[in-house]
Design an enzyme around this catalytic site. Sequence first.
Site, PDB file in Angstrom:
ATOM      1  N   HIS A 187       0.722  -1.452  -0.140  1.00  0.00           N
ATOM      2  CA  HIS A 187      -0.128  -0.200  -0.120  1.00  0.00           C
ATOM      3  C   HIS A 187       1.040   1.233  -0.066  1.00  0.00           C
ATOM      4  O   HIS A 187       0.348   2.337   0.456  1.00  0.00           O
ATOM      5  CB  HIS A 187      -1.081   0.243   1.301  1.00  0.00           C
ATOM      6  N   SER A 311      18.127  15.049 -20.232  1.00  0.00           N
ATOM      7  CA  SER A 311      17.300  16.106 -20.321  1.00  0.00           C
ATOM      8  C   SER A 311      17.829  17.364 -21.020  1.00  0.00           C
ATOM      9  O   SER A 311      19.175  17.434 -21.123  1.00  0.00           O
ATOM     10  CB  SER A 311      17.038  16.753 -18.968  1.00  0.00           C
TER      11      SER A 311
END
Length: 484
Positions: A187, A311
Amino acid sequence: MDWATRSLEEMQRAEDFDSFCLMGLSPLDGRYERSTRDLKPFFSEFGLIRYRVIVEVKWLLKLSQIPEINEVPPFSKEAQLFLDAIIQDFSVADAKEVKKIEKTTNHDVKAVEYFLKQKCSSNPEIAKVLEFFHFGCTSEDINNLSHALALKEGVNTVMFPVMMDICKAMCSLATQNSTIPMLSRTHGQPASPTTLGKEMANFAARLSSIGNSFSEVKILGKFAGAVGNYNADVVAYPEVDWPKVAEDFVKSLGLEFNPYVTQIEPHDYISKLFNLFIQFNNVLTDFDRDMWTYISLGYFKQIVKAGEVGSSTMPHKVNPIDFENSDGNLTIANGTLSSLSMKLPISRMQRDLTDSTVLRNLGVGLGHSLLAYKATLRGINKVQVNESRLSEDLDQTWEVLAEPIQTVMRRYGIPEPYEKLKEMTRGQAVTKDSIRQFIEGLDLPEAARSSLLKLTPHSYIGEAEFLARNIEEVVDLKSGFKIE
Protein backbone atom coordinates in the site's frame (compact mmCIF):
# COMPACT_ATOMS: atom_id res chain seq x y z
CA MET A 1 15.86 -18.72 -41.43
CA ASP A 2 18.27 -17.79 -44.24
CA TRP A 3 15.34 -16.52 -46.29
CA ALA A 4 14.43 -14.03 -43.56
CA THR A 5 17.97 -12.67 -43.36
CA ARG A 6 18.19 -12.48 -47.14
CA SER A 7 14.91 -10.62 -47.48
CA LEU A 8 15.90 -8.11 -44.80
CA GLU A 9 19.19 -7.42 -46.53
CA GLU A 10 17.34 -6.90 -49.81
CA MET A 11 14.95 -4.45 -48.19
CA GLN A 12 17.71 -2.46 -46.57
CA ARG A 13 19.70 -2.21 -49.79
CA ALA A 14 16.80 -0.39 -51.44
CA GLU A 15 17.79 3.16 -52.36
CA ASP A 16 14.74 4.70 -50.70
CA PHE A 17 14.94 2.67 -47.46
CA ASP A 18 16.13 5.54 -45.21
CA SER A 19 13.54 7.89 -46.67
CA PHE A 20 10.86 5.27 -46.10
CA CYS A 21 11.84 4.98 -42.43
CA LEU A 22 11.69 8.75 -41.98
CA MET A 23 8.25 8.94 -43.61
CA GLY A 24 6.74 5.95 -41.83
CA LEU A 25 3.51 6.67 -39.98
CA SER A 26 4.41 4.16 -37.29
CA PRO A 27 7.58 4.49 -35.19
CA LEU A 28 7.99 0.73 -35.66
CA ASP A 29 9.01 1.49 -39.23
CA GLY A 30 10.87 4.66 -38.31
CA ARG A 31 12.52 5.50 -35.01
CA TYR A 32 12.37 1.93 -33.69
CA GLU A 33 12.98 0.11 -36.97
CA ARG A 34 16.30 -1.24 -35.78
CA SER A 35 14.64 -2.91 -32.84
CA THR A 36 11.72 -4.39 -34.75
CA ARG A 37 13.18 -5.19 -38.16
CA ASP A 38 13.53 -8.91 -37.42
CA LEU A 39 9.74 -9.19 -37.48
CA LYS A 40 9.46 -7.79 -40.99
CA PRO A 41 10.06 -11.01 -42.94
CA PHE A 42 7.15 -12.62 -41.09
CA PHE A 43 4.55 -9.91 -40.53
CA SER A 44 5.10 -7.44 -43.37
CA GLU A 45 3.04 -7.56 -46.54
CA PHE A 46 6.08 -9.13 -48.17
CA GLY A 47 5.89 -11.89 -45.58
CA LEU A 48 2.17 -12.44 -46.13
CA ILE A 49 2.62 -12.66 -49.90
CA ARG A 50 5.48 -15.13 -49.46
CA TYR A 51 3.41 -17.37 -47.19
CA ARG A 52 0.55 -17.27 -49.68
CA VAL A 53 2.96 -18.42 -52.38
CA ILE A 54 4.11 -21.27 -50.13
CA VAL A 55 0.55 -22.46 -49.52
CA GLU A 56 -0.48 -22.22 -53.18
CA VAL A 57 2.61 -24.06 -54.43
CA LYS A 58 2.43 -26.78 -51.81
CA TRP A 59 -1.27 -27.29 -52.54
CA LEU A 60 -0.49 -27.89 -56.22
CA LEU A 61 2.16 -30.40 -55.15
CA LYS A 62 -0.38 -32.07 -52.86
CA LEU A 63 -2.91 -32.37 -55.70
CA SER A 64 -0.27 -34.14 -57.78
CA GLN A 65 -0.03 -36.79 -55.06
CA ILE A 66 -3.75 -37.67 -55.03
CA PRO A 67 -4.27 -40.76 -57.24
CA GLU A 68 -7.87 -39.91 -58.12
CA ILE A 69 -6.88 -36.58 -59.67
CA ASN A 70 -5.54 -37.90 -62.94
CA GLU A 71 -5.46 -34.44 -64.44
CA VAL A 72 -2.51 -33.53 -62.19
CA PRO A 73 -0.09 -36.44 -62.52
CA PRO A 74 2.88 -36.75 -60.16
CA PHE A 75 5.53 -34.17 -60.96
CA SER A 76 9.00 -35.15 -62.09
CA LYS A 77 11.96 -34.36 -59.87
CA GLU A 78 12.81 -31.42 -62.13
CA ALA A 79 9.31 -29.96 -61.86
CA GLN A 80 9.34 -30.35 -58.08
CA LEU A 81 12.68 -28.54 -57.88
CA PHE A 82 11.25 -25.80 -60.10
CA LEU A 83 8.33 -25.29 -57.70
CA ASP A 84 10.57 -25.51 -54.62
CA ALA A 85 12.80 -22.81 -56.09
CA ILE A 86 9.84 -20.43 -56.35
CA ILE A 87 9.49 -20.69 -52.58
CA GLN A 88 13.17 -20.78 -51.67
CA ASP A 89 14.16 -17.90 -53.95
CA PHE A 90 11.13 -15.72 -53.36
CA SER A 91 12.33 -12.12 -53.19
CA VAL A 92 11.16 -8.58 -52.61
CA ALA A 93 11.21 -8.19 -56.39
CA ASP A 94 8.78 -11.11 -56.69
CA ALA A 95 6.49 -9.51 -54.10
CA LYS A 96 6.55 -6.27 -56.10
CA GLU A 97 5.48 -8.22 -59.17
CA VAL A 98 2.52 -9.60 -57.24
CA LYS A 99 1.59 -6.08 -56.17
CA LYS A 100 1.80 -4.98 -59.80
CA ILE A 101 -0.69 -7.68 -60.78
CA GLU A 102 -2.93 -6.68 -57.88
CA LYS A 103 -3.32 -3.22 -59.38
CA THR A 104 -5.36 -4.92 -62.10
CA THR A 105 -7.12 -7.65 -60.13
CA ASN A 106 -7.84 -5.50 -57.07
CA HIS A 107 -7.66 -8.82 -55.22
CA ASP A 108 -4.51 -9.74 -53.34
CA VAL A 109 -4.91 -13.53 -53.24
CA LYS A 110 -5.93 -13.75 -56.89
CA ALA A 111 -2.81 -11.73 -57.74
CA VAL A 112 -0.69 -14.46 -56.16
CA GLU A 113 -2.43 -17.11 -58.27
CA TYR A 114 -1.81 -15.14 -61.46
CA PHE A 115 1.79 -14.51 -60.45
CA LEU A 116 2.37 -18.25 -60.06
CA LYS A 117 0.74 -19.00 -63.40
CA GLN A 118 3.07 -16.52 -65.06
CA LYS A 119 6.06 -17.89 -63.18
CA CYS A 120 5.30 -21.49 -64.16
CA SER A 121 4.25 -20.95 -67.77
CA SER A 122 7.85 -21.49 -68.86
CA ASN A 123 7.92 -25.02 -67.42
CA PRO A 124 6.26 -27.37 -69.94
CA GLU A 125 5.19 -29.89 -67.31
CA ILE A 126 3.63 -27.41 -64.88
CA ALA A 127 2.16 -25.30 -67.68
CA LYS A 128 -0.26 -28.14 -68.43
CA VAL A 129 -1.89 -27.85 -65.00
CA LEU A 130 -1.84 -24.10 -64.35
CA GLU A 131 -5.59 -24.01 -63.67
CA PHE A 132 -5.04 -26.28 -60.68
CA PHE A 133 -3.37 -23.45 -58.81
CA HIS A 134 -5.94 -22.38 -56.19
CA PHE A 135 -8.06 -25.44 -57.04
CA GLY A 136 -11.13 -25.66 -54.78
CA CYS A 137 -9.86 -22.86 -52.58
CA THR A 138 -11.44 -19.78 -51.16
CA SER A 139 -9.14 -16.87 -50.33
CA GLU A 140 -9.46 -17.55 -46.63
CA ASP A 141 -8.08 -21.07 -47.11
CA ILE A 142 -4.87 -19.46 -48.27
CA ASN A 143 -4.94 -16.56 -45.82
CA ASN A 144 -5.63 -18.47 -42.62
CA LEU A 145 -2.76 -20.87 -43.29
CA SER A 146 -0.48 -17.96 -44.20
CA HIS A 147 -1.31 -16.16 -40.97
CA ALA A 148 -0.82 -19.35 -38.98
CA LEU A 149 2.60 -19.96 -40.52
CA ALA A 150 3.62 -16.35 -39.91
CA LEU A 151 2.54 -16.53 -36.27
CA LYS A 152 4.26 -19.83 -35.64
CA GLU A 153 7.55 -18.95 -37.31
CA GLY A 154 7.65 -15.30 -36.26
CA VAL A 155 6.89 -15.97 -32.62
CA ASN A 156 9.30 -18.90 -32.36
CA THR A 157 12.09 -17.17 -34.24
CA VAL A 158 11.90 -13.61 -32.94
CA MET A 159 9.62 -13.18 -29.93
CA PHE A 160 10.35 -16.18 -27.72
CA PRO A 161 14.16 -15.83 -27.73
CA VAL A 162 13.89 -12.25 -26.47
CA MET A 163 11.32 -13.23 -23.85
CA MET A 164 13.68 -15.97 -22.72
CA ASP A 165 16.47 -13.45 -22.46
CA ILE A 166 14.34 -11.30 -20.16
CA CYS A 167 13.70 -14.26 -17.86
CA LYS A 168 17.39 -15.16 -17.86
CA ALA A 169 18.33 -11.58 -16.96
CA MET A 170 15.86 -11.55 -14.09
CA CYS A 171 17.23 -14.85 -12.82
CA SER A 172 20.70 -13.35 -12.84
CA LEU A 173 19.49 -10.34 -10.88
CA ALA A 174 17.83 -12.67 -8.41
CA THR A 175 20.82 -14.91 -7.80
CA GLN A 176 23.37 -12.12 -7.76
CA ASN A 177 21.35 -10.07 -5.25
CA SER A 178 19.79 -12.90 -3.27
CA THR A 179 21.34 -11.82 0.03
CA ILE A 180 20.85 -8.07 -0.25
CA PRO A 181 18.04 -7.05 2.14
CA MET A 182 15.43 -4.54 0.99
CA LEU A 183 12.46 -2.88 2.63
CA SER A 184 9.20 -4.07 1.19
CA ARG A 185 6.31 -1.75 0.59
CA THR A 186 2.63 -2.63 0.72
CA HIS A 187 0.00 0.00 0.00
CA GLY A 188 2.96 2.29 -0.61
CA GLN A 189 3.99 2.02 3.03
CA PRO A 190 7.04 0.36 4.59
CA ALA A 191 6.48 -3.34 5.23
CA SER A 192 8.42 -6.42 6.24
CA PRO A 193 11.84 -6.60 4.63
CA THR A 194 12.68 -8.83 1.73
CA THR A 195 15.77 -9.12 -0.41
CA LEU A 196 16.30 -7.45 -3.74
CA GLY A 197 16.97 -10.84 -5.28
CA LYS A 198 13.66 -12.22 -4.02
CA GLU A 199 11.72 -9.40 -5.70
CA MET A 200 13.47 -10.11 -8.99
CA ALA A 201 12.80 -13.82 -8.55
CA ASN A 202 9.08 -13.11 -8.21
CA PHE A 203 8.98 -11.63 -11.71
CA ALA A 204 11.18 -14.32 -13.21
CA ALA A 205 8.85 -17.01 -11.85
CA ARG A 206 5.72 -15.25 -13.12
CA LEU A 207 7.06 -14.63 -16.60
CA SER A 208 8.51 -18.11 -17.04
CA SER A 209 5.21 -19.66 -15.95
CA ILE A 210 3.33 -17.69 -18.60
CA GLY A 211 6.02 -18.43 -21.14
CA ASN A 212 5.67 -22.17 -20.57
CA SER A 213 1.93 -21.86 -21.18
CA PHE A 214 2.52 -20.93 -24.80
CA SER A 215 3.20 -24.60 -25.50
CA GLU A 216 -0.48 -25.29 -24.84
CA VAL A 217 -1.55 -23.20 -27.82
CA LYS A 218 -2.22 -25.19 -30.98
CA ILE A 219 -1.75 -23.21 -34.18
CA LEU A 220 -4.75 -24.24 -36.27
CA GLY A 221 -5.59 -24.15 -39.94
CA LYS A 222 -8.62 -24.82 -42.15
CA PHE A 223 -8.77 -25.79 -45.80
CA ALA A 224 -12.40 -26.59 -46.40
CA GLY A 225 -13.50 -24.19 -49.12
CA ALA A 226 -15.90 -21.29 -49.28
CA VAL A 227 -18.21 -22.28 -46.41
CA GLY A 228 -16.23 -25.03 -44.70
CA ASN A 229 -17.91 -28.03 -46.36
CA TYR A 230 -15.60 -28.85 -49.31
CA ASN A 231 -18.52 -28.09 -51.64
CA ALA A 232 -16.60 -27.45 -54.86
CA ASP A 233 -14.11 -30.24 -54.24
CA VAL A 234 -16.84 -32.82 -53.76
CA VAL A 235 -18.57 -31.80 -56.99
CA ALA A 236 -15.35 -31.93 -59.01
CA TYR A 237 -13.98 -35.17 -57.51
CA PRO A 238 -16.67 -36.96 -55.47
CA GLU A 239 -14.45 -40.02 -55.14
CA VAL A 240 -11.81 -38.16 -53.09
CA ASP A 241 -11.92 -38.08 -49.27
CA TRP A 242 -11.53 -34.30 -49.09
CA PRO A 243 -11.64 -33.91 -45.29
CA LYS A 244 -8.73 -36.36 -45.04
CA VAL A 245 -6.83 -34.64 -47.86
CA ALA A 246 -7.30 -31.25 -46.18
CA GLU A 247 -6.19 -32.58 -42.81
CA ASP A 248 -3.07 -34.17 -44.29
CA PHE A 249 -2.25 -30.97 -46.17
CA VAL A 250 -2.63 -28.66 -43.16
CA LYS A 251 -0.56 -30.98 -40.98
CA SER A 252 2.14 -31.17 -43.67
CA LEU A 253 2.64 -27.43 -43.13
CA GLY A 254 3.37 -28.02 -39.45
CA LEU A 255 -0.05 -26.84 -38.28
CA GLU A 256 -2.94 -28.50 -36.46
CA PHE A 257 -6.14 -29.15 -38.42
CA ASN A 258 -9.50 -27.58 -37.56
CA PRO A 259 -12.31 -29.61 -39.22
CA TYR A 260 -15.27 -27.52 -38.04
CA VAL A 261 -15.18 -24.13 -39.69
CA THR A 262 -17.18 -21.74 -41.84
CA GLN A 263 -15.51 -19.74 -44.58
CA ILE A 264 -12.98 -18.74 -41.92
CA GLU A 265 -10.98 -20.50 -39.27
CA PRO A 266 -12.67 -19.05 -36.16
CA HIS A 267 -9.42 -17.66 -34.71
CA ASP A 268 -10.00 -18.89 -31.17
CA TYR A 269 -6.41 -20.07 -30.99
CA ILE A 270 -5.18 -16.60 -31.97
CA SER A 271 -7.26 -15.13 -29.17
CA LYS A 272 -5.67 -17.58 -26.73
CA LEU A 273 -2.22 -16.80 -28.06
CA PHE A 274 -2.68 -13.04 -27.84
CA ASN A 275 -4.15 -13.28 -24.36
CA LEU A 276 -1.01 -15.08 -23.21
CA PHE A 277 1.05 -12.26 -24.65
CA ILE A 278 -1.16 -9.79 -22.82
CA GLN A 279 -0.54 -11.69 -19.57
CA PHE A 280 3.19 -11.69 -20.18
CA ASN A 281 3.08 -7.99 -21.03
CA ASN A 282 1.07 -7.17 -17.93
CA VAL A 283 3.64 -8.81 -15.69
CA LEU A 284 6.40 -7.04 -17.55
CA THR A 285 4.59 -3.71 -17.12
CA ASP A 286 4.44 -4.43 -13.40
CA PHE A 287 8.16 -5.08 -13.45
CA ASP A 288 8.87 -1.87 -15.42
CA ARG A 289 6.95 0.23 -12.94
CA ASP A 290 8.59 -1.41 -9.94
CA MET A 291 11.98 -0.79 -11.47
CA TRP A 292 11.06 2.83 -12.18
CA THR A 293 10.13 3.15 -8.50
CA TYR A 294 13.29 1.41 -7.33
CA ILE A 295 15.32 3.82 -9.45
CA SER A 296 13.38 6.78 -8.05
CA LEU A 297 14.05 5.48 -4.54
CA GLY A 298 17.71 5.08 -5.39
CA TYR A 299 17.65 1.32 -5.00
CA PHE A 300 19.16 1.12 -8.45
CA LYS A 301 21.59 3.58 -9.97
CA GLN A 302 21.74 3.99 -13.71
CA ILE A 303 24.98 3.47 -15.56
CA VAL A 304 25.92 6.64 -17.41
CA LYS A 305 26.68 6.15 -21.09
CA ALA A 306 28.98 8.62 -22.77
CA GLY A 307 27.20 10.94 -25.17
CA GLU A 308 23.68 10.29 -23.92
CA VAL A 309 21.51 13.19 -22.77
CA GLY A 310 18.94 12.79 -20.00
CA SER A 311 17.29 16.17 -20.33
CA SER A 312 17.53 18.94 -22.91
CA THR A 313 17.73 21.55 -20.15
CA MET A 314 18.81 19.80 -16.93
CA PRO A 315 22.35 18.43 -17.35
CA HIS A 316 22.25 16.27 -14.23
CA LYS A 317 19.30 14.11 -15.31
CA VAL A 318 19.71 10.39 -16.05
CA ASN A 319 16.13 9.31 -16.74
CA PRO A 320 14.83 5.70 -16.60
CA ILE A 321 13.77 5.99 -20.24
CA ASP A 322 14.09 2.29 -21.11
CA PHE A 323 11.55 1.24 -18.50
CA GLU A 324 9.33 4.15 -19.51
CA ASN A 325 9.52 3.20 -23.17
CA SER A 326 8.81 -0.42 -22.33
CA ASP A 327 5.83 0.57 -20.20
CA GLY A 328 4.40 2.78 -22.94
CA ASN A 329 4.93 0.28 -25.73
CA LEU A 330 3.42 -2.54 -23.70
CA THR A 331 0.33 -0.39 -23.23
CA ILE A 332 0.00 0.11 -26.97
CA ALA A 333 0.75 -3.57 -27.65
CA ASN A 334 -1.87 -4.78 -25.22
CA GLY A 335 -4.44 -2.37 -26.62
CA THR A 336 -3.95 -3.88 -30.05
CA LEU A 337 -3.73 -7.50 -28.87
CA SER A 338 -6.78 -7.10 -26.69
CA SER A 339 -8.85 -5.63 -29.50
CA LEU A 340 -7.83 -8.45 -31.81
CA SER A 341 -8.37 -11.19 -29.27
CA MET A 342 -11.92 -9.93 -28.69
CA LYS A 343 -12.81 -9.22 -32.31
CA LEU A 344 -11.25 -12.13 -34.20
CA PRO A 345 -13.41 -14.94 -32.74
CA ILE A 346 -16.62 -13.03 -33.56
CA SER A 347 -18.03 -13.10 -37.07
CA ARG A 348 -21.44 -12.47 -38.57
CA MET A 349 -22.29 -16.13 -39.14
CA GLN A 350 -20.51 -17.43 -36.78
CA ARG A 351 -12.87 -6.43 -16.10
CA ASP A 352 -9.92 -6.46 -14.31
CA LEU A 353 -10.57 -6.59 -10.55
CA THR A 354 -8.30 -6.63 -7.53
CA ASP A 355 -8.20 -6.78 -3.74
CA SER A 356 -11.44 -6.72 -1.73
CA THR A 357 -13.74 -6.32 -4.73
CA VAL A 358 -12.71 -9.56 -6.43
CA LEU A 359 -15.22 -11.96 -4.87
CA ARG A 360 -18.17 -9.59 -5.16
CA ASN A 361 -17.43 -8.77 -8.78
CA LEU A 362 -16.86 -12.42 -9.63
CA GLY A 363 -20.31 -13.05 -8.25
CA VAL A 364 -21.74 -10.25 -10.36
CA GLY A 365 -19.92 -11.53 -13.44
CA LEU A 366 -20.97 -15.13 -12.89
CA GLY A 367 -24.52 -14.08 -12.09
CA HIS A 368 -24.90 -12.16 -15.34
CA SER A 369 -23.33 -15.09 -17.21
CA LEU A 370 -25.81 -17.53 -15.68
CA LEU A 371 -28.70 -15.26 -16.66
CA ALA A 372 -27.36 -15.16 -20.22
CA TYR A 373 -26.89 -18.94 -20.40
CA LYS A 374 -30.44 -19.60 -19.25
CA ALA A 375 -31.83 -16.97 -21.63
CA THR A 376 -30.03 -18.70 -24.50
CA LEU A 377 -31.49 -22.07 -23.50
CA ARG A 378 -34.94 -20.57 -23.33
CA GLY A 379 -34.43 -19.07 -26.77
CA ILE A 380 -33.30 -22.38 -28.25
CA ASN A 381 -36.31 -24.17 -26.80
CA LYS A 382 -38.63 -21.56 -28.29
CA VAL A 383 -37.51 -21.85 -31.92
CA GLN A 384 -38.07 -24.32 -34.72
CA VAL A 385 -36.60 -24.47 -38.18
CA ASN A 386 -38.44 -22.48 -40.86
CA GLU A 387 -37.61 -24.64 -43.84
CA SER A 388 -39.67 -22.60 -46.28
CA ARG A 389 -37.64 -19.46 -45.57
CA LEU A 390 -34.39 -21.36 -45.95
CA SER A 391 -35.57 -22.76 -49.25
CA GLU A 392 -36.62 -19.32 -50.45
CA ASP A 393 -33.11 -17.95 -49.93
CA LEU A 394 -31.55 -20.85 -51.83
CA ASP A 395 -33.95 -20.46 -54.73
CA GLN A 396 -32.83 -16.85 -55.14
CA THR A 397 -29.08 -17.49 -55.12
CA TRP A 398 -28.17 -19.62 -58.10
CA GLU A 399 -24.94 -17.63 -58.45
CA VAL A 400 -23.43 -19.81 -55.71
CA LEU A 401 -23.04 -22.51 -58.34
CA ALA A 402 -20.39 -20.44 -60.12
CA GLU A 403 -17.80 -21.95 -57.76
CA PRO A 404 -18.40 -25.66 -58.51
CA ILE A 405 -18.85 -24.97 -62.22
CA GLN A 406 -15.49 -23.22 -62.58
CA THR A 407 -13.87 -25.91 -60.43
CA VAL A 408 -15.11 -28.67 -62.74
CA MET A 409 -14.00 -26.56 -65.72
CA ARG A 410 -10.51 -26.47 -64.20
CA ARG A 411 -10.53 -30.25 -63.94
CA TYR A 412 -11.22 -30.69 -67.62
CA GLY A 413 -8.77 -28.09 -68.83
CA ILE A 414 -11.17 -25.39 -70.00
CA PRO A 415 -9.09 -22.19 -70.10
CA GLU A 416 -9.79 -19.25 -67.77
CA PRO A 417 -12.77 -20.81 -65.99
CA TYR A 418 -12.73 -18.31 -63.13
CA GLU A 419 -12.69 -15.40 -65.53
CA LYS A 420 -15.57 -16.81 -67.61
CA LEU A 421 -17.75 -17.28 -64.54
CA LYS A 422 -16.75 -13.87 -63.23
CA GLU A 423 -17.92 -12.27 -66.49
CA MET A 424 -21.18 -14.16 -66.33
CA THR A 425 -22.06 -13.67 -62.67
CA ARG A 426 -20.40 -10.58 -61.23
CA GLY A 427 -22.96 -7.80 -61.01
CA GLN A 428 -25.39 -9.84 -63.12
CA ALA A 429 -28.77 -11.40 -62.38
CA VAL A 430 -28.15 -15.15 -62.26
CA THR A 431 -31.06 -17.56 -62.61
CA LYS A 432 -31.57 -21.27 -62.91
CA ASP A 433 -32.03 -20.90 -66.64
CA SER A 434 -28.90 -18.78 -67.18
CA ILE A 435 -26.80 -21.24 -65.18
CA ARG A 436 -28.24 -24.17 -67.13
CA GLN A 437 -27.57 -22.40 -70.44
CA PHE A 438 -23.97 -21.73 -69.42
CA ILE A 439 -23.38 -25.36 -68.44
CA GLU A 440 -24.87 -26.69 -71.65
CA GLY A 441 -22.44 -24.55 -73.64
CA LEU A 442 -19.35 -26.00 -71.96
CA ASP A 443 -17.05 -28.47 -73.68
CA LEU A 444 -17.30 -31.11 -70.94
CA PRO A 445 -17.67 -34.89 -70.86
CA GLU A 446 -21.33 -35.81 -70.82
CA ALA A 447 -21.16 -37.27 -67.31
CA ALA A 448 -19.64 -34.10 -65.91
CA ARG A 449 -22.17 -31.89 -67.69
CA SER A 450 -25.05 -34.08 -66.48
CA SER A 451 -23.75 -33.88 -62.91
CA LEU A 452 -23.57 -30.08 -63.04
CA LEU A 453 -27.04 -29.80 -64.57
CA LYS A 454 -28.45 -31.77 -61.64
CA LEU A 455 -26.77 -29.47 -59.16
CA THR A 456 -28.92 -26.90 -57.32
CA PRO A 457 -28.24 -24.49 -54.48
CA HIS A 458 -30.14 -26.92 -52.26
CA SER A 459 -27.93 -29.90 -53.11
CA TYR A 460 -24.61 -28.02 -53.14
CA ILE A 461 -23.77 -28.79 -49.52
CA GLY A 462 -20.52 -30.76 -49.78
CA GLU A 463 -19.78 -32.70 -46.59
CA ALA A 464 -22.06 -30.58 -44.39
CA GLU A 465 -24.45 -33.42 -43.59
CA PHE A 466 -21.62 -35.80 -42.76
CA LEU A 467 -19.92 -33.24 -40.53
CA ALA A 468 -23.18 -32.41 -38.75
CA ARG A 469 -24.04 -36.06 -38.12
CA ASN A 470 -20.67 -36.78 -36.68
CA ILE A 471 -20.53 -33.81 -34.33
CA GLU A 472 -21.28 -35.93 -31.24
CA GLU A 473 -18.24 -38.07 -32.02
CA VAL A 474 -16.13 -34.90 -31.90
CA VAL A 475 -17.68 -33.07 -28.95
CA ASP A 476 -16.76 -34.67 -25.63
CA LEU A 477 -19.18 -33.87 -22.82
CA LYS A 478 -18.57 -37.05 -20.80
CA SER A 479 -15.57 -35.67 -19.00
CA GLY A 480 -17.30 -32.39 -18.21
CA PHE A 481 -15.82 -28.90 -18.25
CA LYS A 482 -13.16 -28.47 -15.59
CA ILE A 483 -10.03 -26.61 -14.64
CA GLU A 484 -7.21 -28.83 -13.44
